[in-house]
Structures are given as structure tokens and as C-alpha cells.
Motif scaffolding. Sequence first.
Motif, mmCIF file in Angstrom:
data_model
loop_
_atom_site.group_PDB
_atom_site.id
_atom_site.type_symbol
_atom_site.label_atom_id
_atom_site.label_comp_id
_atom_site.label_asym_id
_atom_site.label_seq_id
_atom_site.Cartn_x
_atom_site.Cartn_y
_atom_site.Cartn_z
ATOM 1 N N MET A 1 0.847 -1.193 0.000
ATOM 2 C CA MET A 1 0.000 0.000 0.000
ATOM 3 C C MET A 1 0.882 1.242 0.000
ATOM 4 N N SER A 2 0.707 2.108 -0.984
ATOM 5 C CA SER A 2 1.495 3.331 -1.066
ATOM 6 C C SER A 2 0.591 4.520 -0.794
ATOM 7 N N ILE A 3 0.901 5.274 0.245
ATOM 8 C CA ILE A 3 0.124 6.468 0.549
ATOM 9 C C ILE A 3 1.054 7.651 0.676
ATOM 10 N N TYR A 4 0.471 8.824 0.485
ATOM 11 C CA TYR A 4 1.188 10.077 0.671
ATOM 12 C C TYR A 4 2.377 10.198 -0.268
ATOM 13 N N SER A 5 2.108 10.199 -1.544
ATOM 14 C CA SER A 5 3.173 10.389 -2.514
ATOM 15 C C SER A 5 3.217 11.829 -3.014
ATOM 16 N N LYS A 6 2.168 12.605 -2.733
ATOM 17 C CA LYS A 6 2.148 14.022 -3.117
ATOM 18 C C LYS A 6 1.914 14.831 -1.852
ATOM 19 N N ILE A 7 3.010 15.336 -1.288
ATOM 20 C CA ILE A 7 3.003 15.883 0.068
ATOM 21 C C ILE A 7 3.121 17.404 0.041
ATOM 22 N N GLN A 26 11.267 11.998 5.489
ATOM 23 C CA GLN A 26 11.366 10.676 6.110
ATOM 24 C C GLN A 26 10.327 9.738 5.506
ATOM 25 N N LEU A 27 9.115 10.238 5.318
ATOM 26 C CA LEU A 27 8.062 9.423 4.702
ATOM 27 C C LEU A 27 8.370 9.149 3.233
ATOM 28 N N ALA A 28 8.860 10.166 2.550
ATOM 29 C CA ALA A 28 9.157 10.001 1.122
ATOM 30 C C ALA A 28 10.268 8.991 0.891
ATOM 31 N N ALA A 29 11.224 8.951 1.810
ATOM 32 C CA ALA A 29 12.364 8.045 1.648
ATOM 33 C C ALA A 29 11.933 6.588 1.685
ATOM 34 N N GLN A 30 10.823 6.304 2.370
ATOM 35 C CA GLN A 30 10.355 4.929 2.513
ATOM 36 C C GLN A 30 9.175 4.602 1.610
ATOM 37 N N SER A 31 8.836 5.515 0.710
ATOM 38 C CA SER A 31 7.692 5.293 -0.172
ATOM 39 C C SER A 31 8.041 4.299 -1.273
ATOM 40 N N GLN A 181 -3.756 3.036 7.652
ATOM 41 C CA GLN A 181 -2.712 4.066 7.691
ATOM 42 C C GLN A 181 -1.707 3.761 8.799
ATOM 43 N N LEU A 182 -2.193 3.228 9.911
ATOM 44 C CA LEU A 182 -1.310 2.834 11.006
ATOM 45 C C LEU A 182 -0.284 1.814 10.534
ATOM 46 N N GLN A 183 -0.741 0.810 9.822
ATOM 47 C CA GLN A 183 0.161 -0.241 9.364
ATOM 48 C C GLN A 183 1.178 0.290 8.353
ATOM 49 N N CYS A 184 0.713 1.116 7.436
ATOM 50 C CA CYS A 184 1.608 1.661 6.421
ATOM 51 C C CYS A 184 2.647 2.592 7.042
ATOM 52 N N LEU A 185 2.203 3.489 7.921
ATOM 53 C CA LEU A 185 3.122 4.446 8.530
ATOM 54 C C LEU A 185 4.087 3.766 9.496
ATOM 55 N N SER A 187 5.308 0.848 9.149
ATOM 56 C CA SER A 187 6.321 0.232 8.307
ATOM 57 C C SER A 187 7.316 1.274 7.796
ATOM 58 N N ARG A 188 6.807 2.419 7.362
ATOM 59 C CA ARG A 188 7.668 3.440 6.773
ATOM 60 C C ARG A 188 8.530 4.153 7.818
ATOM 61 N N LEU A 189 8.036 4.219 9.049
ATOM 62 C CA LEU A 189 8.777 4.923 10.100
ATOM 63 C C LEU A 189 9.434 3.960 11.092
ATOM 64 N N ASP A 190 9.379 2.657 10.787
ATOM 65 C CA ASP A 190 9.993 1.633 11.636
ATOM 66 C C ASP A 190 9.504 1.764 13.078
ATOM 67 N N ALA A 191 8.182 1.781 13.232
ATOM 68 C CA ALA A 191 7.566 1.967 14.553
ATOM 69 C C ALA A 191 6.646 0.787 14.865
#
Length: 315
Positions: A1-7, A26-31, A181-185, A187-191
Motif C-alpha cells: 500500500m502506497s500512501i502520501y506520494s504528493k506531500i 522521512q516518509l518520502a524516503a520509505q515510499s 494508515q497505522l500499518q503503512c506508517l 512500516s515506513r517509520l519503523d515503529a
Amino acid sequence: MSIYSKILVVADINRDDQPALARATQLAAQSRSRSHITLFLSIYDFSYDMTSMLSSDERDAMRRGVIHQREQWMRKIAEPYLGDHFDFDVKVVWHNRPYEAIIGEVFSGEHDIVIKGTRKHDVLESVLFTPTDWHLLRKCPTPVLLVKNEEWPNGASIIASVHVASEIEAHLDLNDRMVEQLQCLSSRLDAKPYLVNAYPVTPANITIELPEFDPTAYTDAVRGHHLTAMKALRQKHGLGEESTLVEQGLPEDVIPKAARELNAGMCIIGTTGRTGLSAVFIGNTAEHVIDKIDCDILALKPQGYISPLDPGNAK
């Protein structure tokens, strides 16, 4: 799932470090797909519009000069945050209401998230939300991420404040979106992801008005209902029981306490709105929770929410 590609990132004119831009990169780096970040600023000086000694063309030239200076400043402060894994640009507009300018840019640029820094109160160690923050939380059609600190905490978690006991379709849909969104974020923020839910305390007056009422049995029943609903939600999205927390109390007490104990770097909340109406409210519960949380806040709107500033609403 890819979210937030246009920030869309709102620049903070009062500081050189830019926590919102740091979080966006930080979010873009993991997209999974290439992201585009726009650093945005709304500026206005009443004196430029009211100087009778200048012609309209001269005022326009002065405004263009100020805008150009701000664009140069924004490119300079952005340099430490830039990388090769996303596209970047800056945009400055002349507007006397920052929140209207930001939301207008969301519509015209088709951005899928707004990220803005918040101010931290030096004495109380809490976040101080500005009027622009509140307007965005109430009226922005996209998710709004309010960032507290530039540095992401070590070993941080992300919590989602879900309302599992509701049978209202809009609430159930919002719960699903929050978990996704919780699961995606996470993963992207290693949380570490957590679902947090509060269930109500038994009203004291019931035991007085109804002597035969058993408060213990009632509390157990309410807790059981919330635990069952939480289990269904976590299993639906493949989360383990260790990722859920169900506590008795008011959300404005339970959620901030959980955020502190779980070392939350971000709290995801759902906001309520009156679709299509100009009078839009964030909801008392969410508003009280936000006031007490000392971490990033991601606010999500219900499905079908229509901003009062949507150009499509213009008559």
C-alpha cells in the motif's frame, strides 16, 4: 500500500529548522513510489496593499519581490533535507488567510496530505496549536499531520485511537482507514503499531436510581463488548493481541496516557464532520485528546467528507 506520494509541507517562517519538512522527507524516503514534496508558504503584508502612493503595478511588483525573496529563503532552508529519492519544489502565495491558502493549494495541486509543524510550549512541555492548525484540522479535505519535533523518537510506536464499539457505518469505515494508515506508517517509520480504545466508566447515578443494578456486571459486559469488537478489528487487519489496548476511562485521559506509556511518536485520530455544511466541527472528544497529546498528530476525516472550502461548493 502506497500512501502520501504528493506531500504539501507548510513552511515555518519563524525558524530555520523545519520539523514538518524533516518528517515529509522521512516518509518520502520509505515510499514505494517516487514522491513529490512541495514546501509551501502563504505571506501577506497589509501595508503593501494599502499604500496609496504606489500604483497597482508598483504594488504587484513589490509583492512579487517579497515572494521571490521568500522562495530563495525556502530553497536555502530546505537544502539539508533534500535527497535524490523524491521530487521537490517550493511555492509562495500572497494570501491574508494562511489556512485558506493551504487548503486552496491542496485542491489545485491535488495533494494527498498536509504536514505542518506545531509549536511546543516551553513551560508545560505540551504542544500549542495555532488557529491555523485548528482550521486545517476542521476543514482540510486531506489527512493533516501536525509535527512536534524534527527528530523521530528511538523505538517509537504509533497509536491509532479507534472507536470500536460504534455500529455507525461511518465510524466503522474510519476505523478501517485508521488501521490501514497505522500499518503503512508504522512500516515506513519503523515503529510499533498499537490500537487504543477507551470504554466508559459506569455512571455513579445509576446505582443510586436503580438499587437492583449491578455495576460490576455492567462494567464487565461493557468491557467484554469492547474487547470483542477490538478483536474483530485487529484480526480483520492481521494485527496481534499484543498490538491492542482497551482501557476504562474517557478518551481524553486514556489516549494521552497510552501515548506516554507506549513512547508514541505519532497518534492517529479520526475527526468528525458535517458533510457538505459550512459549519464543520472536529468533534469534542478528538479536540480534547489533541490538547493533551505531546507527539505528532495525524487527523483523518470520514469517508465522503466535503470541505466547506471545496471549490465545487461555490455557488
